[in-house]
Design a protein around this motif. Structure first.
Motif, short mmCIF file in Angstrom:
data_model
loop_
_atom_site.label_atom_id
_atom_site.label_comp_id
_atom_site.label_asym_id
_atom_site.label_seq_id
_atom_site.Cartn_x
_atom_site.Cartn_y
_atom_site.Cartn_z
N UNK A 190 12.63 7.79 -0.04
CA UNK A 190 11.55 6.81 -0.11
C UNK A 190 11.70 5.92 1.12
N UNK A 191 10.62 5.76 1.88
CA UNK A 191 10.65 4.92 3.08
C UNK A 191 9.75 3.72 2.86
N UNK A 202 3.19 -4.00 3.58
CA UNK A 202 4.33 -3.19 3.15
C UNK A 202 3.80 -1.82 2.73
N UNK A 203 4.24 -0.77 3.42
CA UNK A 203 3.81 0.59 3.13
C UNK A 203 4.97 1.36 2.50
N UNK A 204 4.70 1.97 1.35
CA UNK A 204 5.71 2.76 0.63
C UNK A 204 5.36 4.23 0.76
N UNK A 205 6.29 5.02 1.25
CA UNK A 205 6.08 6.46 1.47
C UNK A 205 7.15 7.24 0.72
N UNK A 206 6.72 8.18 -0.11
CA UNK A 206 7.65 8.97 -0.93
C UNK A 206 7.63 10.43 -0.50
N UNK A 235 0.85 -1.19 0.00
CA UNK A 235 0.00 0.00 0.00
C UNK A 235 0.89 1.25 0.00
N UNK A 236 0.26 2.40 -0.20
CA UNK A 236 1.00 3.66 -0.13
C UNK A 236 1.25 4.26 -1.50
#
Length: 483
Positions: free
Chosen positions: A326-327, A317-321, A269-270
């Motif tokens: 990018x985390x 799994x969370x993707x943050x930009x 997600x994210x």
């Protein structure tokens, strides 16, 4: 009486000087002892014996500082590849490799005697000195033939050094108690970061050389944005990497636990479009290890639960930009990390588990530290990605031309970090996945952190520099003075 005191003092001083001379000779003999023993054991494989005591030629190279590079520099330099740029790259690698190796040799020379005489450290020292002595003698590269000879030497050394990681790990475990664990971990981190740095510049040059010689390549032409420039993937999409690593980890888990066992779903997600330039094998290793740990923890906790027939809880799994980073957060419900294991989480010396880990490492003679090492029976998932990229770039070009380029890339991959050059059983625990992942993460100025809720689960946070403008994080000089 006073004259008698003077005579007595003189006798004592003379005796003390004799003792010091004796101790000095014994120390010199001890320093030379590994050299004599090692010369005998290594004479069968090398033309020279490694020198434990610093020599003038090593001092000359230790006096030089390593020249760190960034991903952006690798991309800009290789984007418009010409013969002159390839020759320039060759001479950078020719001088940079022996410089970086020399600093690590000097660090090894300053370890305590009981540590450096360990069999595994001894063998690593031999490999390093052989590589240093080989590369320092390479003459200036002036043409493509010179470059091809340099590339052949690089390939030989990369293959020979696949034994370094398991040997270092076994040496660290066997030397528990002989030197402070924190100091050994610091030494191990420095050695591994330097190893990554050497493989990056070596593999990048090999990749550029293969590209230059490929039948589809036109010197000076700019490479497509969807392509690799050497080993650097220009548009590394986080979601795609997590998805591929998830498929690989799922396949590994089925081989380890059986095909009928229920496995946790991996949800992503994210910011699903987040992308950045990166060396794909580094990111795959980190994500692969984190996902493997999470799947393993969830499966083993679920097997102990009362309702085994239910689906295990998912891994999210969370993707943050953001503008610069990018985390990637990986969250599981695998019960968390036992409190007694926390002090050894990021350490290469595993405390009470050392004997078990040491026995496991004995089953892994070589290690390139890649996800592909766990996929011995599977097709490398990256091959499909490369083929897809080729079709996007060349459209309906003849199959023969595509096969030529794909063959070139596959030949290159034999010696790159992506290749399956060693074997490792899927359920074998080596105790170095997390510390090695953090070394990879920090190499390009990123970070890796874990938060454990004992009894519930773990959150792992991987931060990656998005812009590719951070220099490689390595020790540019020897961390210890000369002997």
């Amino acid at each position: 009486m006073r004259r008698l005191q003077h005579v007595t003092a003189a006798v004592r001083l003379s005796s003390r000087a004799g003792e010091l001379r004796t101790l000095g000779a014994a120390a010199a003999a001890l320093i030379q002892l590994p050299n004599r023993r090692h010369s005998h054991s290594s004479s069968q494989s090398h033309a020279h014996s490694p020198k434990w005591r610093p020599v003038s030629v090593l001092d000359e190279w230790v006096a030089k500082e390593a020249r760190p590079i960034s991903l952006r520099q690798l991309m800009v330099f290789g984007r418009s590849l010409t013969e002159s740029r390839l020759i320039s790259s060759a001479n950078y690698v020719r001088t940079e490799l022996p410089t970086r190796i020399a600093h690590r040799i000097r660090d090894m020379q300053k370890l305590p005697y009981v540590v450096v005489t360990n069999k595994h450290f001894n063998e690593v020292y031999d490999l390093y000195y052989t590589a240093f002595d080989t590369f320092r003698k390479v003459r200036e590269v002036k043409n493509l033939d010179d470059n091809d000879r340099l590339c052949a030497t690089i390939r030989t050394m990369l293959n020979a050094h696949l034994t370094v990681i398991p040997k270092l790990a076994m040496g660290i475990l066997e030397c528990n108690g002989l030197k402070d664990a924190a100091e050994l971990d610091k030494f191990m981190n420095t050695i591994l970061r330097s190893r990554i740095s050497r493989r990056v510049i070596a593999e990048q040059h090999l990749a550029l050389t293969e590209t230059f010689h490929a039948p589809w390549f036109s010197p000076g032409a700019k490479l497509s944005e969807s392509d690799f420039i050497g080993e650097v993937f220009l548009r590394c999409v986080a979601k795609d990497v997590v998805s591929r690593c998830g498929d690989a980890v799922t396949s590994i888990a089925r081989r380890a636990y059986g095909p009928d066992l229920a496995l946790p779903e991996i949800k992503i997600v994210g910011h699903l479009e987040a992308n950045f330039p990166y060396i794909l094998s580094h990111l795959e290793y980190i994500i692969g290890e984190l996902l493997r740990n999470s799947v393993q923890a969830v499966v083993e906790k679920h097997q102990k639960s009362k309702n085994k027939s239910a689906q295990p809880p998912p891994i999210e799994v969370t993707i943050c930009e953001s503008n610069q980073h990018v985390i990637i957060r990986i969250s599981d419900q695998g019960g968390g990390i036992p409190r007694e294991s926390m002090p050894y989480l990021w350490s290469f010396s595993k405390g009470p588990a050392s004997k078990e880990i040491l026995a496991n490492l004995g089953q892994v003679p070589k290690m390139a530290a890649t996800m592909q090492e766990l996929q011995i029976d599977d097709i490398n998932p990256e091959s499909n990605k490369k083929i897809e990229t080729l079709h996007q770039k060349y459209g309906h070009q003849s199959v023969q031309s595509l096969s030529a380029e794909e063959k070139e890339r596959e030949d290159r991959a034999k010696y790159s970090s992506l290749a399956s050059l060693s074997s490792r059983p899927p359920n074998l625990r080596l105790g170095m996945g997390l510390p090695l992942s953090r070394v990879y993460a920090e190499y390009w100025a990123g970070s890796l952190a874990l938060h454990s809720l004992e009894g519930y689960g773990v959150d792992a946070f991987l931060q990656i520099s998005k812009l590719g403008n951070k220099n490689e994080q390595l020790t540019t000089r020897a961390t210890m003075d000369a002997v």
